[in-house]
Design a protein around this motif. Structure first.
Motif, PDB file in Angstrom:
ATOM      1  N   LYS A  94      10.631 -43.138  51.658  1.00 30.81           N
ATOM      2  CA  LYS A  94      11.673 -43.369  52.661  1.00 30.81           C
ATOM      3  C   LYS A  94      13.029 -42.831  52.189  1.00 30.81           C
ATOM      4  O   LYS A  94      13.710 -42.128  52.936  1.00 30.81           O
ATOM      5  CB  LYS A  94      11.775 -44.873  52.933  1.00 30.81           C
ATOM      6  CG  LYS A  94      12.802 -45.237  53.973  1.00 30.81           C
ATOM      7  CD  LYS A  94      12.687 -46.696  54.351  1.00 30.81           C
ATOM      8  CE  LYS A  94      13.143 -47.625  53.250  1.00 30.81           C
ATOM      9  NZ  LYS A  94      14.584 -47.656  53.064  1.00 30.81           N
ATOM     10  N   THR A  95      13.398 -43.162  50.951  1.00 32.84           N
ATOM     11  CA  THR A  95      14.709 -42.726  50.441  1.00 32.84           C
ATOM     12  C   THR A  95      14.769 -41.201  50.368  1.00 32.84           C
ATOM     13  O   THR A  95      15.759 -40.587  50.750  1.00 32.84           O
ATOM     14  CB  THR A  95      14.946 -43.313  49.033  1.00 32.84           C
ATOM     15  OG1 THR A  95      14.650 -44.705  49.087  1.00 32.84           O
ATOM     16  CG2 THR A  95      16.360 -43.099  48.574  1.00 32.84           C
ATOM     17  N   THR A  96      13.685 -40.608  49.908  1.00 34.04           N
ATOM     18  CA  THR A  96      13.649 -39.153  49.774  1.00 34.04           C
ATOM     19  C   THR A  96      13.758 -38.496  51.154  1.00 34.04           C
ATOM     20  O   THR A  96      14.525 -37.550  51.342  1.00 34.04           O
ATOM     21  CB  THR A  96      12.336 -38.716  49.079  1.00 34.04           C
ATOM     22  OG1 THR A  96      12.122 -39.550  47.958  1.00 34.04           O
ATOM     23  CG2 THR A  96      12.397 -37.272  48.640  1.00 34.04           C
ATOM     24  N   ASP A 105       8.000 -46.993  48.017  1.00 36.62           N
ATOM     25  CA  ASP A 105       7.498 -45.846  47.250  1.00 36.62           C
ATOM     26  C   ASP A 105       6.811 -44.767  48.079  1.00 36.62           C
ATOM     27  O   ASP A 105       6.375 -43.766  47.527  1.00 36.62           O
ATOM     28  CB  ASP A 105       6.529 -46.272  46.122  1.00 36.62           C
ATOM     29  CG  ASP A 105       7.293 -46.560  44.846  1.00 36.62           C
ATOM     30  OD1 ASP A 105       8.484 -46.177  44.796  1.00 36.62           O
ATOM     31  OD2 ASP A 105       6.718 -47.162  43.935  1.00 36.62           O
ATOM     32  N   SER A 164       6.030 -32.885  52.753  1.00 37.38           N
ATOM     33  CA  SER A 164       6.387 -33.388  51.427  1.00 37.38           C
ATOM     34  C   SER A 164       7.901 -33.540  51.397  1.00 37.38           C
ATOM     35  O   SER A 164       8.624 -32.543  51.301  1.00 37.38           O
ATOM     36  CB  SER A 164       5.921 -32.406  50.348  1.00 37.38           C
ATOM     37  OG  SER A 164       6.538 -32.737  49.127  1.00 37.38           O
TER      38      SER A 164
HETATM   39  P1  G4P Z   1      10.847 -45.380  48.993  1.00 40.21           P
HETATM   40  O1  G4P Z   1      12.283 -45.207  49.344  1.00 40.21           O
HETATM   41  O2  G4P Z   1       9.924 -45.347  50.171  1.00 40.21           O
HETATM   42  O3  G4P Z   1      10.559 -46.547  48.117  1.00 40.21           O
HETATM   43  O4  G4P Z   1      10.369 -44.092  48.146  1.00 40.21           O
HETATM   44  P2  G4P Z   1      11.216 -42.989  47.387  1.00 40.21           P
HETATM   45  O5  G4P Z   1      11.813 -42.003  48.323  1.00 40.21           O
HETATM   46  O6  G4P Z   1      12.111 -43.618  46.377  1.00 40.21           O
HETATM   47  O7  G4P Z   1      10.021 -42.234  46.663  1.00 40.21           O
HETATM   48  C1  G4P Z   1       9.153 -42.893  45.759  1.00 40.21           C
HETATM   49  C2  G4P Z   1       8.643 -41.899  44.726  1.00 40.21           C
HETATM   50  O8  G4P Z   1       7.864 -40.901  45.380  1.00 40.21           O
HETATM   51  C3  G4P Z   1       9.753 -41.158  44.010  1.00 40.21           C
HETATM   52  O9  G4P Z   1       9.320 -40.900  42.688  1.00 40.21           O
HETATM   53  C4  G4P Z   1       9.835 -39.848  44.773  1.00 40.21           C
HETATM   54  O10 G4P Z   1      10.372 -38.790  43.995  1.00 40.21           O
HETATM   55  C5  G4P Z   1       8.377 -39.616  45.078  1.00 40.21           C
HETATM   56  N1  G4P Z   1       8.179 -38.747  46.259  1.00 40.21           N
HETATM   57  C6  G4P Z   1       8.783 -38.809  47.472  1.00 40.21           C
HETATM   58  N2  G4P Z   1       8.333 -37.831  48.288  1.00 40.21           N
HETATM   59  C7  G4P Z   1       7.414 -37.134  47.572  1.00 40.21           C
HETATM   60  C8  G4P Z   1       6.608 -35.987  47.863  1.00 40.21           C
HETATM   61  O11 G4P Z   1       6.630 -35.403  48.933  1.00 40.21           O
HETATM   62  N3  G4P Z   1       5.779 -35.575  46.867  1.00 40.21           N
HETATM   63  C9  G4P Z   1       5.715 -36.184  45.639  1.00 40.21           C
HETATM   64  N4  G4P Z   1       4.877 -35.686  44.749  1.00 40.21           N
HETATM   65  N5  G4P Z   1       6.479 -37.258  45.339  1.00 40.21           N
HETATM   66  C10 G4P Z   1       7.312 -37.721  46.284  1.00 40.21           C
HETATM   67  P3  G4P Z   1       9.757 -41.804  41.476  1.00 40.21           P
HETATM   68  O12 G4P Z   1       9.134 -41.209  40.280  1.00 40.21           O
HETATM   69  O13 G4P Z   1       9.471 -43.239  41.771  1.00 40.21           O
HETATM   70  O14 G4P Z   1      11.290 -41.696  41.478  1.00 40.21           O
HETATM   71  P4  G4P Z   1      12.209 -40.502  41.032  1.00 40.21           P
HETATM   72  O15 G4P Z   1      12.345 -40.694  39.575  1.00 40.21           O
HETATM   73  O16 G4P Z   1      11.530 -39.221  41.387  1.00 40.21           O
HETATM   74  O17 G4P Z   1      13.453 -40.737  41.800  1.00 40.21           O
END
Ligand code: G4P
Length: 538
Positions: free
Chosen positions: A35-37, A32, A266
């Motif tokens: 990493k995936t993003t 969370d 971000s």
């Molecule tokens: P992971 O692979 O490390 O487990 O993490 P992932 O990229 O799936 O990101 C986990 C959650 O954090 C996702 O939201 C993603 O949208 C959010 N996220 C990633 N980067 C940022 C950022 O820079 N800012 C903010 N505010 N959020 C971020 P989610 O609600 O779990 O999934 P989704 O419905 O958005 O896909």
């Protein structure tokens, strides 16, 4: 900043040219953190995908332990995204995916043996989390160079100095900020690049690729006050503090794994990612020399060599073949050429070796040091095995750690004993779990780091091998490998602890200790023995 040769004009033989333009790395994080993003945004820059949302998260949601569809989905995605190759600014980047779910931590440790560097993603609100610590321990064992990306700066998080202190303290690595955030959360303005005096302005937008950038001469530049108002003085103060506290950026201390450069951004808003990638291709190491049991092998050596770090079973149960993921360590790998499987002493050639470019697979004719090749395998490979052009060397450095959960495998269909035996051997070859055997009685003990693996094993044994089984819980605390130069003492220990002694797949003696206290006592009582808490697969 030192340029390691990626973007400069390349000289030398095709092998030297191809080796020096490769960067093979993995992204690690606590689930969370993003990493995936981040992976997705890197692929967007590399032109490997066109739109955000194309990379599926390969994580199994916490608590989904009984959802077999989820397990299958995970396996499907993880083979597709195991390696994502892409080109950026003349550099061939190989990004190796690591499973996010902690139950698959072993898989991640092994994947880390195949990379030359790592990007660690940390959530600015959560700081260093448990999984981050474990993964970094593995990187520290090998002095893998690490770049840190502190993510989610669009949200309120901890004070950046506090996060850096926490990283240094918990991850035993020194840090050096390269970019610095100007505020965070709702008032996040962007980042200041401490090495080139650029200000990158933050605009929330998930699809854009370009950032708004302004160059200032220095932090004393009056324009800074116009640009970021009240934040200007805070930035000046913080920058002064950074220069006072942290050593100047030095690519060599990064390459030796002592200091991690830090970026803020971000990933979701594609902010700070380009700076990260641009710095990455400049400073990240090209394929490095690797240690075998006999000598160090350099990537530019003409003779091909490589090792298998991951095995993935075919998703279609009608086809029993598997994909072995091979990291090329030296020389040129060629299709249809005979290579020595060092452990078996036999030669093999591969008619359809596969390369991975983002979500595409294609058959390749050649691959170079740093590349990952998928080899179709009918059961000849185990994790850690080496292929060469003839030299009998074996790559080292794939660690096995003690499992945390132990269960006895009980056959529930006596007519299918052979299938069960074959199935459990093959699944443990893939690294799904560790298999230990106890004699007399050929008792099978399965060790894993998470409960999920037992469900995966039971499900796959039934669906792929038509074998059914049950698991009975065993109350062990740790598996410890035991060796000694003193054979008599070792035999004495084995005889005394026979209820707790098993062998691993390779015939090594393993002691299953019931508690920390009993383990400590055994170690005290047998000072002639060596107790190993991790073990090299081969
Ligand atoms: P992971 O692979 O490390 O487990 O993490 P992932 O990229 O799936 O990101 C986990 C959650 O954090 C996702 O939201 C993603 O949208 C959010 N996220 C990633 N980067 C940022 C950022 O820079 N800012 C903010 N505010 N959020 C971020 P989610 O609600 O779990 O999934 P989704 O419905 O958005 O896909």
């Amino acid at each position: 900043m030192e340029n390691t040769g990626a973007t400069t004009k390349l000289k030398g033989s095709p092998l030297e040219k191809e080796t020096s333009r490769r960067r093979t790395f993995g992204i690690i994080s606590h689930p969370d953190a993003g990493k995936t993003t981040l992976t997705e945004k890197l692929l967007l820059f590399g032109g490997a995908i066109q739109t955000a949302g194309a990379v599926k998260s390969n994580k199994i949601k916490q608590g989904a332990t009984s959802d077999f569809m989820e397990i299958e989905r995970q396996r499907g995605i993880s083979v597709a995204t195991s390696v994502m190759g892409f080109e950026y600014e003349g550099v061939k980047i190989n990004l190796l995916d690591t499973p996010g779910h902690q139950d698959f931590a072993e898989d991640t440790y092994r994947t880390l043996s195949a990379v030359d560097s790592v990007i660690l993603v940390i959530d600015c609100a959560k700081g260093v989390e448990a999984q981050t610590e474990k993964l970094m321990q593995v990187c520290r064992m090998r002095n893998t160079p690490v770049i840190i990306f502190i993510n989610k700066m669009d949200r309120d998080g901890q004070n950046p100095f506090d996060i850096l202190d926490e990283i240094e303290e918990k991850l035993s690595i020194r840090v050096r900020p390269v970019t610095w955030p100007i505020s965070m959360g709702k008032s996040f303005q962007g980042v200041y690049h401490l090495l080139n005096n650029h200000i990158y302005f933050f605009k929330p937008n998930k699809q854009k690729l370009e950032e708004e950038v302004t160059e200032i001469h220095s932090l004393d530049d009056n324009r800074l006050d116009d640009l970021i108002g009240e934040h200007a003085d805070i930035l000046r103060e913080e920058a002064e503090l950074i220069e006072g506290v942290y050593d100047p950026f030095d690519a060599n201390t990064y390459l030796s794994g002592e200091v991690a450069p830090v970026f803020f951004g971000s990933a979701l808003n594609n902010f700070g990612v380009k700076e990260l990638l641009d710095t990455f291709i400049k400073i990240a190491p090209r394929p490095v020399a690797r240690q075998t049991d006999i000598r160090e092998v350099k990537p530019e050596e003409n003779a091909f060599s490589g090792f298998v770090f991951k095995i993935h079973a075919n998703l279609d149960p009608r086809h029993r073949d598997r994909i072995a993921f091979l990291r090329v360590c030296s020389g040129k790998f060629e299709r249809n050429k005979n290579y020595l499987h060092v452990k078996q002493g036999k030669t093999f050639k591969f008619s359809n070796p596969t390369s991975f470019m983002a979500n595409d697979k294609s058959v390749i004719d050649e691959a170079w040091p740093g590349d990952i090749v998928g080899l179709y395998d009918t059961g000849n490979f185990r994790i850690g095995e080496t292929l060469t052009e003839g030299e009998r060397v074996i790559y080292k450095g794939i660690p096995t750690f003690s499992p945390e959960i132990f269960k006895e495998l009980v056959n529930t269909d006596p007519m299918k004993a052979k299938q069960l035996e074959k199935g459990i051997r093959q699944l443990t070859d893939e690294g799904v779990a560790q298999l230990f055997t106890q004699q007399p009685g050929n008792r099978r003990v399965i060790g894993t780091v998470g409960e999920l693996q037992f469900e995966v094993i039971q499900f796959r044994l039934l669906h792929e091998y038509s074998a059914s089984c049950r698991f009975d819980y065993l109350n062990f605390y740790k598996a410890v490998w035991v060796t000694s130069d003193n054979t008599r003492k070792l035999q004495e220990f084995i005889a005394q602890k026979y209820r707790n002694m098993v062998t691993d797949k390779y015939g090594n003696h393993v002691f299953l200790a019931e508690s920390e206290w009993l383990l400590k006592r055994s170690m005290e009582n047998f000072p002639e023995l060596k107790f190993h808490f991790s073990w090299e697969v081969i």
